[in-house]
Design a protein around this motif. Structure first.
Motif, mmCIF file in Angstrom:
data_model
loop_
_atom_site.group_PDB
_atom_site.id
_atom_site.type_symbol
_atom_site.label_atom_id
_atom_site.label_comp_id
_atom_site.label_asym_id
_atom_site.label_seq_id
_atom_site.Cartn_x
_atom_site.Cartn_y
_atom_site.Cartn_z
ATOM 1 N N VAL A 38 -7.075 -7.250 -0.933
ATOM 2 C CA VAL A 38 -7.891 -6.737 -2.032
ATOM 3 C C VAL A 38 -7.855 -5.212 -2.018
ATOM 4 O O VAL A 38 -8.040 -4.584 -0.972
ATOM 5 N N VAL A 39 -7.594 -4.634 -3.175
ATOM 6 C CA VAL A 39 -7.623 -3.176 -3.320
ATOM 7 C C VAL A 39 -8.811 -2.797 -4.189
ATOM 8 O O VAL A 39 -9.048 -3.407 -5.242
ATOM 9 N N ILE A 40 -9.564 -1.785 -3.746
ATOM 10 C CA ILE A 40 -10.714 -1.284 -4.507
ATOM 11 C C ILE A 40 -10.399 0.135 -4.961
ATOM 12 O O ILE A 40 -10.069 0.998 -4.143
ATOM 13 N N GLU A 181 4.977 4.653 4.937
ATOM 14 C CA GLU A 181 4.919 4.027 6.260
ATOM 15 C C GLU A 181 3.653 3.180 6.405
ATOM 16 O O GLU A 181 3.699 2.030 6.859
ATOM 17 N N VAL A 182 2.525 3.774 6.025
ATOM 18 C CA VAL A 182 1.239 3.099 6.206
ATOM 19 C C VAL A 182 1.112 1.891 5.291
ATOM 20 O O VAL A 182 0.665 0.817 5.704
ATOM 21 N N ILE A 183 1.524 2.035 4.027
ATOM 22 C CA ILE A 183 1.412 0.924 3.082
ATOM 23 C C ILE A 183 2.296 -0.245 3.499
ATOM 24 O O ILE A 183 1.894 -1.413 3.421
ATOM 25 N N GLU A 184 3.503 0.050 3.968
ATOM 26 C CA GLU A 184 4.382 -1.021 4.452
ATOM 27 C C GLU A 184 3.757 -1.733 5.647
ATOM 28 O O GLU A 184 3.874 -2.958 5.784
ATOM 29 N N THR A 185 3.091 -0.984 6.512
ATOM 30 C CA THR A 185 2.409 -1.577 7.667
ATOM 31 C C THR A 185 1.274 -2.493 7.222
ATOM 32 O O THR A 185 1.118 -3.608 7.726
ATOM 33 N N VAL A 198 -8.821 -5.142 3.086
ATOM 34 C CA VAL A 198 -9.588 -4.500 2.022
ATOM 35 C C VAL A 198 -9.170 -3.030 2.031
ATOM 36 O O VAL A 198 -9.461 -2.304 2.984
ATOM 37 N N HIS A 199 -8.469 -2.627 0.994
ATOM 38 C CA HIS A 199 -7.848 -1.305 0.960
ATOM 39 C C HIS A 199 -8.483 -0.454 -0.137
ATOM 40 O O HIS A 199 -8.378 -0.776 -1.320
ATOM 41 N N ILE A 200 -9.169 0.617 0.273
ATOM 42 C CA ILE A 200 -9.776 1.547 -0.673
ATOM 43 C C ILE A 200 -8.770 2.670 -0.926
ATOM 44 O O ILE A 200 -8.273 3.286 0.016
ATOM 45 N N THR A 201 -8.469 2.956 -2.191
ATOM 46 C CA THR A 201 -7.474 3.992 -2.469
ATOM 47 C C THR A 201 -7.711 4.630 -3.830
ATOM 48 O O THR A 201 -8.373 4.049 -4.695
ATOM 49 N N ASP A 205 -0.451 3.225 -7.374
ATOM 50 C CA ASP A 205 0.775 2.531 -6.950
ATOM 51 C C ASP A 205 0.536 1.667 -5.710
ATOM 52 O O ASP A 205 1.274 0.704 -5.479
ATOM 53 N N GLU A 206 -0.467 2.011 -4.920
ATOM 54 C CA GLU A 206 -0.753 1.245 -3.707
ATOM 55 C C GLU A 206 -1.428 -0.093 -4.015
ATOM 56 O O GLU A 206 -1.560 -0.945 -3.136
ATOM 57 N N ALA A 207 -1.862 -0.270 -5.245
ATOM 58 C CA ALA A 207 -2.569 -1.497 -5.621
ATOM 59 C C ALA A 207 -1.650 -2.551 -6.230
ATOM 60 O O ALA A 207 -2.071 -3.691 -6.455
#
Length: 277
Positions: A38-40, A181-185, A198-201, A205-207
């Motif tokens: 989930v991206v917020i 690097e971080v998003i691929e991880t 749960v990814h806050i951004t 593009d990260e969503a």
């Protein structure tokens, strides 16, 4: 599907220096399921980071309830289990790195849990492998790039074997290479390890690869759906002061210029396939 996080009628208030009460969260209702990504999103001050801190019991509800793995965050007896089960990664990795050697930093969490030394060794190796940082195990964290430091911070959380990881704008201080690097991880942990993310951004593009996107505004959830559903609402998002992925913006502008093309395109590959014919 099993619920990992249950948020019911969540209200959070705080007082400023002049004793004025501000309502940062206003009646949030949200369920997040085991294994979900989930991206917020939301602009600064929308309440997304405040919501993230409730999942890890850093903040406690003024009203309503938050349950993580079925455990009520307002019960002090649950605090240790909640923070072990729902690890938190913040913007600045330097704030989470506590040791002078990478593998010692990764070991810090399990050592505090009282895990036997032999098992800790296995957890360190496993965590560093997952974030592709095995070759840096004996390095000093201060010698690493921003993206590498953030991956070490994530490894430290993984070593505690969480069921869920909450990431509060973990790429905000990174350059494009570090962000990648971080998003691929993060995606690898979600897909291969089935860890709930749960990814806050504030990077749209990260969503794109999320299972679900939550849009917040003034302490409330105003939109919720798949990335394709959310980012097709370009006008609505712009009214909220938010961008859309660059390729989606391109599709939107092409339509305005009379080019008939789907408005819910999310990736470059999709755009190429739509334009190629």
């Amino acid at each position: 599907m099993k619920k990992m996080i249950e948020i019911q009628d969540l209200v959070y208030e705080y007082k400023n220096n002049e004793n004025v009460v501000t309502q940062a969260l206003r009646g949030i209702n949200l369920d997040i399921y085991k294994g979900e990504f989930v991206v917020i999103i939301g602009h600064n001050g929308s309440g997304k980071s405040t919501l993230a801190k409730h999942i890890n019991a850093i903040f406690l509800p003024t009203q309503g309830n938050v349950k993580v793995m079925g455990l009520d965050t307002k019960n002090d007896e649950n605090l240790w289990k909640i923070r072990q089960g729902a690890g938190m990664v913040f913007q600045n990795p330097d704030n989470q790195i506590v040791a002078t050697i990478v593998e010692e930093d990764v070991a810090f969490g399990p050592e505090n849990l009282g895990i036997p030394s032999k098992e800790i060794r296995g957890r360190i190796d496993h965590a560093l492998k997952l974030v592709d940082m095995q070759e840096y195990s004996q390095h000093g964290p201060h010698l690493l790039s921003g993206g590498q430091k953030q991956r070490i911070a994530i490894a430290g959380i993984i070593a505690m074997k969480p069921q869920c990881i909450v990431l509060d704008e973990p790429t905000a201080m990174l350059d494009p290479s570090g962000r990648k690097e971080v998003i691929e991880t993060i995606k690898k942990l979600n897909k291969e390890e089935e860890i709930t993310v749960v990814h806050i951004t504030h990077y749209m593009d990260e969503a794109v690869d999320a299972d679900r996107v939550i849009v917040m505004e003034e302490g409330q959830i105003v939109l919720e759906g798949t990335p394709r559903e959310i980012f097709s609402k370009v006008d609505t998002l712009k009214e909220l002061g938010l961008d859309v992925p660059q390729v989606t913006e391109l599709a939107f502008q092409l339509n305005k210029e009379g080019v008939s093309i789907d408005k819910d395109i999310l990736t470059v590959d999709e755009m190429v396939m739509k334009l190629w014919p």
